[in-house]
Motif scaffolding. Structure first.
Motif, PDB file in Angstrom:
ATOM      1  N   GLY A  43       0.821  -1.212   0.000  1.00  0.00           N
ATOM      2  CA  GLY A  43       0.000   0.000   0.000  1.00  0.00           C
ATOM      3  C   GLY A  43       0.851   1.257   0.000  1.00  0.00           C
ATOM      4  N   LEU A  44       1.951   1.248   0.747  1.00  0.00           N
ATOM      5  CA  LEU A  44       2.855   2.395   0.759  1.00  0.00           C
ATOM      6  C   LEU A  44       3.506   2.592  -0.601  1.00  0.00           C
ATOM      7  CD1 LEU A  44       4.299   4.605   2.381  1.00  0.00           C
ATOM      8  CD2 LEU A  44       6.032   2.896   2.957  1.00  0.00           C
ATOM      9  N   PRO A  52      -3.483   4.642  -8.638  1.00  0.00           N
ATOM     10  CA  PRO A  52      -4.773   5.125  -8.126  1.00  0.00           C
ATOM     11  C   PRO A  52      -4.881   4.955  -6.605  1.00  0.00           C
ATOM     12  CG  PRO A  52      -5.095   3.711 -10.030  1.00  0.00           C
ATOM     13  CD  PRO A  52      -3.649   3.653  -9.684  1.00  0.00           C
ATOM     14  N   PRO A  53      -5.399   5.973  -5.925  1.00  0.00           N
ATOM     15  CA  PRO A  53      -5.509   5.894  -4.462  1.00  0.00           C
ATOM     16  C   PRO A  53      -6.378   4.722  -3.987  1.00  0.00           C
ATOM     17  CG  PRO A  53      -5.954   8.123  -5.220  1.00  0.00           C
ATOM     18  CD  PRO A  53      -5.811   7.263  -6.435  1.00  0.00           C
ATOM     19  N   ALA A  54      -7.312   4.297  -4.804  1.00  0.00           N
ATOM     20  CA  ALA A  54      -8.182   3.184  -4.424  1.00  0.00           C
ATOM     21  C   ALA A  54      -7.368   1.900  -4.252  1.00  0.00           C
ATOM     22  CB  ALA A  54      -9.271   2.985  -5.457  1.00  0.00           C
ATOM     23  N   LEU A  55      -6.318   1.743  -5.042  1.00  0.00           N
ATOM     24  CA  LEU A  55      -5.474   0.552  -4.932  1.00  0.00           C
ATOM     25  C   LEU A  55      -4.701   0.554  -3.605  1.00  0.00           C
ATOM     26  CD1 LEU A  55      -4.575  -2.010  -6.359  1.00  0.00           C
ATOM     27  CD2 LEU A  55      -2.814  -0.680  -7.511  1.00  0.00           C
ATOM     28  N   ALA A  56      -4.193   1.709  -3.225  1.00  0.00           N
ATOM     29  CA  ALA A  56      -3.501   1.822  -1.933  1.00  0.00           C
ATOM     30  C   ALA A  56      -4.481   1.575  -0.790  1.00  0.00           C
ATOM     31  CB  ALA A  56      -2.861   3.193  -1.800  1.00  0.00           C
ATOM     32  N   ALA A  57      -5.678   2.140  -0.912  1.00  0.00           N
ATOM     33  CA  ALA A  57      -6.686   1.933   0.135  1.00  0.00           C
ATOM     34  C   ALA A  57      -7.061   0.452   0.241  1.00  0.00           C
ATOM     35  CB  ALA A  57      -7.918   2.778  -0.155  1.00  0.00           C
ATOM     36  N   ALA A  58      -7.151  -0.227  -0.885  1.00  0.00           N
ATOM     37  CA  ALA A  58      -7.478  -1.656  -0.866  1.00  0.00           C
ATOM     38  C   ALA A  58      -6.378  -2.456  -0.158  1.00  0.00           C
ATOM     39  CB  ALA A  58      -7.671  -2.174  -2.286  1.00  0.00           C
ATOM     40  N   CYS A  59      -5.127  -2.086  -0.402  1.00  0.00           N
ATOM     41  CA  CYS A  59      -4.019  -2.768   0.274  1.00  0.00           C
ATOM     42  C   CYS A  59      -4.086  -2.542   1.780  1.00  0.00           C
ATOM     43  CB  CYS A  59      -2.679  -2.278  -0.269  1.00  0.00           C
ATOM     44  SG  CYS A  59      -2.281  -2.881  -1.901  1.00  0.00           S
TER      45      CYS A  59
END
Length: 88
Positions: A43-44, A52-59
């Motif tokens: 995520g980091l 995309p921020p959604a991918l980091a949030a999913a992690c």
């Protein structure tokens, strides 16, 4: 707590032997901890590489869920293994 560190450790060991110390199933806890850390680092990395921020949030959500499962597994008394009787 009175006494030296060695005396305290000896008293704890004697008490633990009397009550039949049981140990956790560490292999599963270690695996879940490694997965949690991996998801946090992923995520980091996704966040720093401008994906995309959604991918980091999913992690991070997946890391939070995995961490919660790890803590549940760690504190669940049904997940303890009995100490072998031959060990003193």
């Amino acid at each position: 707590m009175s006494g030296s560190r060695e005396e305290q450790l000896a008293a704890w060991t004697a008490k633990t032997k009397r009550v039949g110390f049981r140990q956790r199933n560490w292999s599963v806890v270690r695996w879940l901890a490694a997965l949690t850390v991996t998801l946090l680092l992923a995520g980091l990395a996704v966040s720093l590489l401008d994906y995309p921020p959604a991918l980091a949030a999913a992690c991070w959500v997946a890391a939070a869920v995995t961490g919660a499962i790890m803590l549940i597994w760690f504190f669940d008394p049904r997940r303890f293994r009995a100490r072998p009787s031959g060990i003193s």
